[in-house]
Design an enzyme around this catalytic site. Structure first.
Site, short mmCIF file in Angstrom:
data_model
loop_
_atom_site.label_atom_id
_atom_site.label_comp_id
_atom_site.label_asym_id
_atom_site.label_seq_id
_atom_site.Cartn_x
_atom_site.Cartn_y
_atom_site.Cartn_z
N TYR A 33 0.81 -1.19 -0.14
CA TYR A 33 0.04 0.01 0.02
C TYR A 33 0.88 1.02 0.01
O TYR A 33 0.72 2.16 -0.85
CB TYR A 33 -0.99 0.04 1.32
CG TYR A 33 -1.75 1.21 1.59
CD1 TYR A 33 -2.89 1.35 0.79
CD2 TYR A 33 -1.69 2.23 2.20
CE1 TYR A 33 -3.68 2.48 0.81
CE2 TYR A 33 -2.23 3.47 2.57
CZ TYR A 33 -3.42 3.58 1.65
OH TYR A 33 -4.13 4.45 1.82
N LYS A 69 1.16 4.21 -2.76
CA LYS A 69 0.99 5.48 -2.76
C LYS A 69 2.06 6.53 -3.00
O LYS A 69 2.18 7.51 -3.36
CB LYS A 69 0.38 5.81 -1.36
CG LYS A 69 -0.76 5.26 -0.90
CD LYS A 69 -1.93 5.80 -1.98
CE LYS A 69 -3.36 5.28 -1.39
NZ LYS A 69 -4.50 5.73 -2.42
N1 NAP Z 1 -9.29 6.90 5.40
C1 NAP Z 1 -7.97 7.22 5.63
O1 NAP Z 1 -7.53 7.19 6.68
C2 NAP Z 1 -6.96 7.48 4.42
C3 NAP Z 1 -5.89 7.67 4.57
C4 NAP Z 1 -5.01 8.23 3.54
C5 NAP Z 1 -5.45 8.07 2.27
N2 NAP Z 1 -6.72 7.44 2.07
C6 NAP Z 1 -7.03 7.16 0.73
O2 NAP Z 1 -8.29 7.52 0.44
C7 NAP Z 1 -9.12 6.85 -0.47
C8 NAP Z 1 -10.62 6.62 0.13
O3 NAP Z 1 -10.46 5.82 1.12
P1 NAP Z 1 -11.55 5.77 2.42
O4 NAP Z 1 -11.20 5.52 3.49
O5 NAP Z 1 -12.77 6.75 2.06
O6 NAP Z 1 -12.11 4.21 1.88
P2 NAP Z 1 -13.60 3.54 2.44
O7 NAP Z 1 -14.41 4.34 3.29
O8 NAP Z 1 -12.99 2.00 2.57
O9 NAP Z 1 -14.23 3.67 1.00
C9 NAP Z 1 -14.22 2.88 0.00
C10 NAP Z 1 -15.10 3.12 -1.37
O10 NAP Z 1 -14.39 2.49 -2.57
C11 NAP Z 1 -15.40 1.52 -3.05
N3 NAP Z 1 -14.49 0.48 -3.07
C12 NAP Z 1 -13.87 -0.50 -2.35
N4 NAP Z 1 -13.32 -1.23 -3.07
C13 NAP Z 1 -13.41 -1.36 -4.39
C14 NAP Z 1 -13.32 -2.17 -5.63
N5 NAP Z 1 -12.58 -3.03 -5.42
N6 NAP Z 1 -13.91 -1.67 -6.82
C15 NAP Z 1 -14.68 -0.70 -6.68
N7 NAP Z 1 -15.18 0.17 -5.59
C16 NAP Z 1 -14.44 -0.13 -4.41
C17 NAP Z 1 -16.17 1.05 -1.81
O11 NAP Z 1 -17.48 0.77 -2.46
P3 NAP Z 1 -18.50 -0.36 -1.68
O12 NAP Z 1 -18.99 0.38 -0.59
O13 NAP Z 1 -19.42 -0.70 -2.98
O14 NAP Z 1 -17.62 -1.51 -1.45
C18 NAP Z 1 -16.32 2.71 -1.11
O15 NAP Z 1 -17.42 3.55 -1.87
C19 NAP Z 1 -8.32 5.72 -0.62
O16 NAP Z 1 -7.40 5.81 -2.02
C20 NAP Z 1 -7.40 5.56 0.49
O17 NAP Z 1 -6.14 4.94 0.26
C21 NAP Z 1 -7.69 7.34 3.07
#
Ligand code: NAP
Length: 325
Positions: free
Chosen positions: A200, A204
């Site tokens: 991961y 990134k």
């Molecule tokens: N949260 C953090 O602390 C954090 C920190 C740094 C960076 N980020 C980055 O921010 C981005 C969003 O993170 P998040 O925390 O908001 O994630 P999240 O809450 O887990 O949301 C995931 C979203 O992506 C969809 N998804 C997951 N796997 C998928 C797949 N294989 N194909 C299509 N859709 C998929 C999910 O759809 P379903 O509901 O249909 O599964 C959901 O809409 C990511 O790139 C992550 O690396 C997050």
């Protein structure tokens, strides 16, 4: 005499060095609290343009979809689960009265048919904004040598290949239209290598370097590429439920991203922004205080601690499951 001169030279270098650091800290404080980013109108807000958001049904992606709709973009939502897509699309059109389209696909499959279908649909609309948000992570911090190949493949397929394929779908029309905004959701794990989340973290870092290179390539076409450097945000992926000064809710986080387009806010590499105030200051500290080795070691200790707790939780769940059998 020589000693006196040498001391003066060293003192002057010291003062210049501290002055430079102080100025860069002041610039970061100005960026995160005062500076205004590029207006979304530049990318077609309120002019019938569409914002395409991947991973749009939960967490940060859902907030991007809602807030871009509030800014009067029509919204094209892409995610895995059709029922969730329909629910978010309805919420958006009920609240903001903009048009919506949905497309259900699983990015881990890397299915060429999905990208062909998307290509046809995206070429039929004017795309002003692409948010490359979808991302997957290791289930828990895991030594690379023990990690499942399926987890490694999914991270590469979604976080690297999916990112590039989505971008290639919209770049030609953005180029022809001489404008567009591409937001790539990065992570502090790409800034400081993160042991036990190594794939991961490296993905990134790829996103960061690729965004910087692409940003420079397409700048002449009026297209803005921004690598959004993110610390933790409350979400299903982070498994964090309570916000704090450093860890915002998705709503506050996305508001800060959209307010600060084009403003570095503590990031010191091109085409990158760390828009959430405390995270911007943390980015400055990582760049300016202690060695990179120190920060990698901190990450190592944090992930080992998270791993210990995750393994204990797994054991408890397994024991509970055995009891109910
Ligand atoms: N949260 C953090 O602390 C954090 C920190 C740094 C960076 N980020 C980055 O921010 C981005 C969003 O993170 P998040 O925390 O908001 O994630 P999240 O809450 O887990 O949301 C995931 C979203 O992506 C969809 N998804 C997951 N796997 C998928 C797949 N294989 N194909 C299509 N859709 C998929 C999910 O759809 P379903 O509901 O249909 O599964 C959901 O809409 C990511 O790139 C992550 O690396 C997050």
């Amino acid at each position: 005499m020589v000693n006196c001169n040498t001391t003066t030279v060293f003192a002057a270098i010291g003062v210049a060095y501290i002055g430079y650091k102080l100025l860069s800290l002041l610039k970061t404080v100005f960026d995160v609290y005062i500076a205004k980013g590029t207006s979304l109108k530049k990318f077609g807000a309120g002019q019938g343009s569409w914002a395409v958001v991947t991973g749009a049904t939960d967490g940060i992606g859902k907030e991007f979809a809602l807030q871009l709709a509030k800014n009067k973009f029509n919204i094209f939502l892409i995610s895995r689960t059709p029922a969730k897509l329909e629910a978010v699309a309805k919420e958006i059109s009920d609240k903001y009265g903009v048009e919506t389209k949905i497309y259900a696909m699983d990015f881990t499959k890397g299915d060429a048919l999905d990208f062909n279908n998307l290509s046809t649909q995206l070429n039929a609309i004017r795309v002003g904004v692409l948010v490359n948000n979808v991302g997957v992570n290791h289930d828990i911090p895991t030594p690379f040598v023990e990690e499942d190949d399926s987890v490694i493949n999914n991270i590469v397929e979604v976080n690297i290949k999916g990112l590039m394929k989505m971008t290639k779908l919209v770049l030609p029309q953005m180029k022809a239209n001489r404008g567009g905004l591409i937001l790539n959701m990065g992570s502090f794990a790409g800034l400081v290598p993160t042991p036990y989340l190594s794939v991961y973290s490296a993905g990134k870092a790829f996103l960061s370097t690729w965004s910087q290179a692409l940003g420079m390539e397409v700048m002449k076409d009026g297209i803005v590429v921004e690598h959004v450097n993110t610390y933790f945000v409350v979400s299903a992926m982070s498994k964090i439920r309570k916000p704090s000064a450093l860890i915002p809710m998705p709503k506050d986080y996305v508001a800060s991203v959209l307010k600060k387009v084009g403003v570095p806010c503590g990031a010191n590499v091109p085409f990158t922004s760390t828009p959430y105030p405390m995270q911007g200051l943390a980015n400055w500290a990582i760049n300016n205080v202690f060695s990179r080795h120190f920060w990698v070691k901190q990450n190592n200790n944090i992930q080992l601690d998270i791993r210990k707790r995750a393994l204990r939780k797994r054991e408890r769940e397994a024991a509970a499951a055995r009891k109910t059998e």
